[in-house]
Enzyme design. Structure first.
Site, short mmCIF file in Angstrom:
data_model
loop_
_atom_site.label_atom_id
_atom_site.label_comp_id
_atom_site.label_asym_id
_atom_site.label_seq_id
_atom_site.Cartn_x
_atom_site.Cartn_y
_atom_site.Cartn_z
N LYS A 38 -6.18 4.50 8.64
CA LYS A 38 -5.20 5.39 8.00
C LYS A 38 -5.70 6.83 8.01
CE LYS A 38 -3.15 1.92 4.98
NZ LYS A 38 -3.15 1.37 3.62
N SER A 89 0.81 -1.22 0.00
CA SER A 89 0.00 0.00 0.00
C SER A 89 0.84 1.27 0.00
CB SER A 89 -0.95 0.00 1.19
OG SER A 89 -0.21 0.29 2.35
#
Ligand SMILES: Nc1ncnc2c1ncn2[C@@H]1O[C@H](COP(=O)(O)OP(=O)(O)OP(=O)(O)O)[C@@H](O)[C@H]1O
Ligand SMILES: [Mg+2]
Length: 800
Positions: free
Chosen positions: A739, A696
């Site tokens: 996140k 990611s």
């Protein structure tokens, strides 16, 4: 004993067990030896050893040796399986020795006791005998005394003594024998003989004629052995210690009972038994358990006073009597009341509370149904444990908690059998006894840290049995050895991470994620709960101190960096302790703590906003990572040095991340038109934030490279996450909620996410959605546009 023992001066041929008389054989040449092949024994000089002979040729050889009082040469076979041994099947170095005893066993077996005397080397094999015969050269050991040998000799002695002492079964006298030895060669051979090493290695020691080299080799083997012995002794000692401790406790308890009896303090045993009987009658055990208990009680009554077994049995019956067999009347779950309790105990968490209430509603409507087990997953300090307590309160049940972190042994869950000294039930049954209710809320903390199954059985399969509604109505603890019904217990589990929960366990659970709190939520939690709790803990009244909103905000942003609120509570505690001390020292009563006071109390701010500083140079991009403690930001740095076009990667990188760095570099080269033939590129991902989802960081790596190659910094207030494909597409990732919260905590303004993660935004708390700007990426160019700015076309740049 139908064994016949012959000494060497008897003629075996005349004894009954010996084979029939044979015609005399032609005498052996002076320098020849009768040879007996050995399947798996290496005989050393100076060593007396029993050997068994079976093969016709060997038996004949032994007979001839005894008859003629000749020495025998013993040679090791290369392959122990070979039966009809040819000279080529043997090692050609062996030990010559004397047969000192010849014993014919019951089943026609032949045993020799032989004494090794000296090494020899085969010169040639001779024909004409019904056994092997070889001309040999004897190799006499010269006893040379020189410092080299002497030093090794002393070392070998001391190591040998240590080895003997480490061996549990070695006789004491052996130490004395070793210490009294004067010949290095003899000691070396004796140790070589005793060593637990392969026969090839022993043969090698036999073939090492040079004494110094032989001593070295023996020392090396023995050193290894002593190392192993030391470790196994250590393990043995530890086990013994545990065992001793259990036993000690047992003995002490027994003594205590005796002393109490002497002092007349203990109830007399008849009354005691009567009470136990009453306990068993009142416990409400199921029919078969009751019958079993009564039978055991009778056995106890018959047993002598104070016998060890009697006291063990009494403890067992006490356990049986004290377990909550009866289902105490639990009041029906009242959903609206439960909602009230959940709201009282926890701020926010609306979606989670709703799911808990749904779960309770299903249980209420279908109490016999097999509802799945709740599993709270989230970073530390987000309220998993305290939600469990709250559920217990909301449903009027007792709460008990079992920590599974580091549980390796099945017996910790399921108990030890009663035959095991100091045995006890496992922690499930123990928790139920503590709860005194079989309808309690039982929380298994840290299912993700459950030890792997090993030597002592797999704890996760035991746990599965506890949690499985198909099986847990007749759960059997090893100690109790009768079934106990766990089906009315409300099980809740918690974990920090989903990935490490054993699969079959996860399948049985309803996962509820607690991603962590935003700054606003933390502020509310602090104002409503944490400050109050800490005031109480420090013996302060609300009127004595004022902790304003701005102060709490500052604690949150400068002194903590976490998804949960545990450190926040701790820091608030520190501040209040400081206040309590000042008041105790006589300062005025109403103390106001301003943001500026925090420095003096808590020290320098712990978390600076690193954003502006770190990203001021080209080559740094802010990524978003999803770790076991929630989300975090991470700075990905790229730099270049003269070189040959290599990609150097350092820091916390998994295999997937390395591939994604390679892809990022390839893409960056294409987009900027740089070939980088004379440049090495170095990408660094800082340690500390190990991402759970490897690739990611692709977009962030890519942007750090573009920024480096174009010498234009990345915007400081932009953070990004996304995987990239080699063709420049941005692919979706996990952990959007975590996140996003991390970005907000770190002071980011714009978050770039893959387009295909757009749908995940609905899970993100409203506060984060309002405060952050989101940019959704289809291609990597979208990321450049937002975070760096439009790039000139490669051609134009080249020309410039
Ligand atoms: N939403 C909330 N409202 C009020 N208090 C909360 C909230 N969330 C957490 N807390 C408080 O924060 C503290 C830490 O929570 P808790 O011990 O339940 O964390 P946890 O998730 O079990 O963490 P761990 O994984 O480390 O065990 C508790 O005192 C709890 O009451
Ligand atoms: Mg906890």
């Amino acid at each position: 004993m139908n064994q016949k023992v012959l000494s060497k001066d008897q003629d075996p041929a005349v004894t009954a067990a010996a084979p029939a008389k044979q015609p005399a054989l032609k005498p052996l040449p002076e320098d020849a030896l009768i040879v007996i092949p050995m399947r798996s024994t290496v005989l050393f000089p100076g060593v007396i050893s029993p050997i068994t002979v079976g093969r016709v040729a060997s038996v004949a050889a032994a007979h001839e040796a005894v008859r003629t009082e000749k020495k025998v040469g013993f040679l090791l076979q290369r392959d122990p399986q070979t039966n009809d041994v040819q000279p080529s099947d043997l090692y050609w170095v062996g030990t010559a020795g004397q047969v000192v005893r010849y014993i014919t066993g019951a089943e026609g077996t032949h045993h020799l006791v032989v004494q090794g005397q000296s090494r020899f080397r085969v010169l040639e094999f001779l024909h004409g005998w019904p056994f092997l015969v070889a001309r040999v050269q004897l190799i006499e050991q010269r006893e040379e005394a020189n410092p080299d040998i002497e030093a090794r000799f002393l070392q070998l002695k001391s190591q040998a003594v240590e080895a003997i002492q480490l061996l549990p079964s070695a006789p004491e006298e052996l130490t004395v024998v070793v210490q009294g030895m004067t010949s290095p060669a003899l000691l070396a051979d004796m140790v070589a003989n005793l060593l637990d090493i392969k026969n090839e290695d022993k043969q090698d020691l036999l073939e090492t004629f040079d004494l110094k080299r032989r001593l070295d080799k023996v020392l090396e083997h023995l050193g290894e052995r002593v190392g192993v012995l030391r470790i196994s002794k250590e393990i043995g000692d530890k086990t013994k210690k545990q065992f001793d401790e259990r036993q000690r406790e047992h003995v002490l308890r027994e003594q205590m009972r005796q002393i109490q009896k002497e002092l007349g303090e203990g109830e007399d045993s008849a009354a005691e038994l009567e009470e136990l009987k009453k306990g068993i009658e009142d416990a409400g055990m199921p029919e078969d358990v009751h019958k079993h208990a009564v039978k055991e009680l009778k056995r106890l009554q018959r047993m002598g006073e104070g016998s060890a077994e009697g006291s063990m049995l009494r403890t067992y019956l006490e356990w049986l009597a004290e377990l909550p067999w009866k289902v105490s009347e639990t009041k029906e779950i009242n959903i609206s009341e439960a909602r009230k309790v959940l709201d009282e105990d926890h701020f926010g968490l609306d979606k989670i509370k709703r799911r808990i209430l749904e779960h309770l509603a299903v249980r209420k409507l279908n109490p016999e149904g097999k509802s799945p087990i709740l599993c709270f997953v989230g970073p530390p300090g987000v309220g998993k444990t305290s939600l469990g307590q709250s559920i217990a309160r909301a449903t009027g049940r007792k709460f008990q908690r079992i920590a599974l972190g580091g549980v390796h042994d099945e017996a910790e869950i399921r108990g030890h059998r009663r035959t095991y000294i100091g045995a006890l039930p496992g922690n499930v049954i123990q928790a139920i006894r503590r709860a005194e209710s079989r309808t309690c809320v039982l929380m298994f903390d840290e299912v993700d840290k459950l030890g792997q199954g090993g030597f002592h059985g797999d704890p996760s399969s035991a746990l599965l049995e506890v949690l499985d509604p198909e099986q847990n109505s007749h759960f059997r603890d090893n100690y109790l050895a009768v079934d106990f019904d766990l089906s009315k217990i409300m099980f809740i589990t918690t974990a920090n991470m989903l990935d490490t929960i054993p699969g079959p366990l996860r399948d049985r659970m309803e996962i509820i994620q607690l991603p962590g709190y935003t700054e606003e939520e933390k502020l509310e939690i602090a104002k409503r709960y944490l400050v109050k709790r800490q005031l109480e803990a420090n013996g302060l009244a609300a009127s004595q101190v004022e902790l304003g909103e701005e102060t709490i905000r500052k604690i949150i942003s400068d002194y903590t960096r976490e998804a949960g609120v545990r450190n926040l509570e701790r820091e608030i505690g520190s501040v209040l302790r400081n206040v309590a001390m000042r008041i105790a020292e006589g300062e005025k009563q109403n103390i106001v703590i301003e943001p500026k006071d925090l420095h003096a109390i808590l020290g320098a701010r712990r978390f600076e906003s690193e954003l502006a500083e770190r990203t001021s140079l080209p080559g740094v991009a802010t990524g978003l990572a999803w770790t076991s403690v929630g989300g975090d930001i991470l700075f990905i740095e790229a730099s270049r040095t003269p070189g040959t076009g290599k990609l150097i990667l350092t820091g916390q990188l998994g295999e997937v991340m390395k591939e994604s760095a390679q892809a990022a570099l390839t893409l960056a080269k294409v987009l900027t038109g740089e070939t980088l033939e004379k440049t090495d590129i170095h990408v660094h991902v800082p340690a500390g934030a190990t991402p759970k989802d490897g690739p990611s960081a692709g977009v962030a790596m890519f942007l750090s490279l573009i920024s480096l190659l174009t010498s234009r910094p990345v915007r400081a207030d932009v953070a990004m996450t996304g995987e990239i494909s080699l063709r420049g597409l941005v692919l979706p990732i996990g952990g959007v909620k975590e996140k996003t919260l991390a970005a907000l905590r770190a002071g980011i303004k714009t978050v770039m996410l893959p387009r295909r993660n757009e749908k995940d935004l609905e899970d993100v708390p409203a506060e984060a959605r309002q405060k952050l700007e989101f940019v959704f990426l289809d291609k990597v160019e979208d990321a450049i546009r937002t975070a760096i700015g439009e790039l000139p076309a490669p051609g134009a740049r080249k020309a410039a």
